[in-house]
Structure formats: structure tokens, C-alpha cells
Design an enzyme around this catalytic site. Structure first.
Site, mmCIF file in Angstrom:
data_model
loop_
_atom_site.group_PDB
_atom_site.id
_atom_site.type_symbol
_atom_site.label_atom_id
_atom_site.label_comp_id
_atom_site.label_asym_id
_atom_site.label_seq_id
_atom_site.Cartn_x
_atom_site.Cartn_y
_atom_site.Cartn_z
ATOM 1 N N TYR A 132 -2.246 -0.436 10.267
ATOM 2 C CA TYR A 132 -2.350 -0.834 8.862
ATOM 3 C C TYR A 132 -1.090 -0.456 8.095
ATOM 4 C CZ TYR A 132 -3.994 -1.045 4.039
ATOM 5 O OH TYR A 132 -4.117 -1.329 2.703
ATOM 6 N N SER B 108 0.854 -1.187 0.000
ATOM 7 C CA SER B 108 0.000 0.000 0.000
ATOM 8 C C SER B 108 0.888 1.235 0.000
ATOM 9 C CB SER B 108 -0.886 0.010 1.251
ATOM 10 O OG SER B 108 -1.511 1.267 1.435
#
Length: 251
Positions: free
Chosen positions: A157, A143
Site C-alpha cells: 500500500y 497517503s
């Protein structure tokens, strides 16, 4: 030019980026090994893709990536059925998270276990197959949040995606002198079922466009790629180099 990878295994393929990439690869005539927890969604996708692309073979199996032994069992079963797995895309992941110290260790732990420990199991199972074949292409879906430590709900995350990126690079370092290729993909904002529940995010692209860009990047087999390349390559540079206070405000 990168070689054609015919048999492609994708985890987390029942929705979102996994489902979108499966559609793109099927349109290119690739065979698919698809796994996820929601097997009913996989069965529907298999029927749709095989009807639309009669020459394509689609295998589906249920998989909870947090059941680590099951990861190895499913990957080996796909290998047995296809004879060879040419590419594995480690895509299954979880987006939940809460600020550290706010009493939601349970949510952060679940994200850490799914996005890193379970990804480690998938990488282990994939590279075991590739070492035996002396060929293959490992792809991890990280990501853009991996570029920097981020505040609030993104803290855990972002850390898991940074860990996955480091893990993937380490695997690549280990396999540099082999025919096995390793790629880390850093997606920007691509619309999925989860993201569509929130307000439209600046720079977000629709699912189809985002997945086309993902597949195009994967096909090139680079060491790493930000997707879509514009503007995320530039955004990535900014995220790595800007003062942390600026990053905290933009997150």
C-alpha cells in the site's frame, strides 16, 4: 488566490473520502461528476445533494477503475455532459495488503493494480481533457504512508501511494508552464467505513472534519499538502528523516 473550479469529477465517490468531499463541494455550490462501482450509492447521494442544494448539478456513472478503457469512456462522457471539467480528484483506491513473501501475492497485486495502474489511467484520462481545454486542476489522493517504506500489511500500500505521489509530481513538472494545476494530497488518519471497523487509531479525525480539511487544502491548489496540516506536516518530516528501525516500530 486559486480560481473557482465549478465542475468537479471525483472517483471512488460512493463512500469514504470521496463521498465526504462530494458533500463539501456540493455545499460550496459546485457541480459534481461522481463515479464508483456501487452506482446505487451514487444515485442515493445524487438525490440527497440535489434536494439539499437545488442549484447544484450532480452526474453519476458506474466505474470500475481497473477497467481502463471504461475510465476514459466515463471521463469523456462527463466532459461531454458538462462541456468542461475543471477539476479531477483521483481518489479511488484499495487498502488491502499482506506482508511480502507470506503467500498473498493476490492481495498485494490487487492493491498495486488499483492504487497505481488504475490511478495512471485516471491521470491519463484527466490530463487528456485538461490539455484539450488548456485548463484544469488534477488532484491525486496519496497517503502519509507514501513518505517511507513501511512493514507488514502496509508494504505494498505504501509503495503504491509513493508511486502515485511521484507520478503526480512528474505530471506537475510536465505542466509547469501551462495553466493546468496539479496537486498531491497526503491524508493522515481520517475515519471512514473501512477504518471504523478497526480500533480507534491515535491522531484519527472524524470523516466530516477530515473531508473539510481535504477540500480546504484542494481549494488552495498547492503542489502538495499533508491533511490535516497539524500534526501531519510534522509527522511527515519525522517519517522521512527517522531511522528505518523507528519507522518499523511505529507502523
Amino acid at each position: 488566490m486559486a480560481q473557482r473550479r465549478q465542475n468537479i469529477l471525483i472517483t471512488g465517490a460512493s463512500s469514504g473520502l470521496g463521498e465526504g468531499m462530494a458533500r463539501e463541494f456540493a455545499a460550496m455550490g459546485r457541480n459534481l461528476a461522481l463515479c464508483a462501482r456501487r452506482v446505487d450509492r451514487l444515485v442515493e447521494l445524487k438525490a440527497e445533494l440535489e434536494a439539499k442544494y437545488p442549484g447544484v448539478k450532480v452526474l453519476v456513472r458506474p466505474l470500475d477503475v481497473n477497467q481502463h478503457e471504461q475510465v476514459f469512456e466515463v471521463f469523456r462522457a462527463f466532459k461531454q455532459e458538462f462541456g468542461q471539467i475543471d477539476r479531477v480528484i483521483v481518489n479511488a483506491g484499495l487498502g488491502k495488503g499482506q506482508p511480502i513473501g507470506k503467500g498473498r501475492f493476490d492481495a498485494n497485486l490487487q492493491t498495486a493494480q488499483t492504487n497505481f495502474i488504475a490511478a495512471l489511467a485516471q491521470c491519463e484520462a484527466a490530463v487528456e481533457i485538461f490539455r484539450a481545454q488548456n485548463s484544469g486542476h488534477l488532484v491525486s489522493i496519496s497517503s502519509m504512508s507514501a513518505m517511507r517504506g513501511l512493514p507488514r500489511n502496509l508494504t505494498t500500500y505504501a509503495a503504491t501511494k509513493a508511486g502515485l505521489a511521484a507520478l503526480t509530481e512528474g505530471i506537475r513538472a510536465d505542466l509547469l508552464r501551462t495553466p493546468i494545476k496539479v496537486t498531491t494530497i497526503f491524508p493522515g488518519y481520517i475515519e471512514t467505513e473501512l477504518s471504523s471497523k478497526s480500533a480507534k487509531t491515535p491522531l484519527m479525525v472524524d470523516t466530516a472534519s477530515g473531508c473539510r480539511a481535504l477540500v480546504a487544502a484542494i481549494e488552495r491548489e498547492p503542489a502538495k499538502a499533508c491533511v490535516p496540516s497539524w500534526p501531519w506536516t510534522l509527522v511527515g518530516w519525522y517519517m522521512r528523516n527517522a531511522p528505518l528501525a523507528w519507522i518499523a516500530k511505529m507502523s
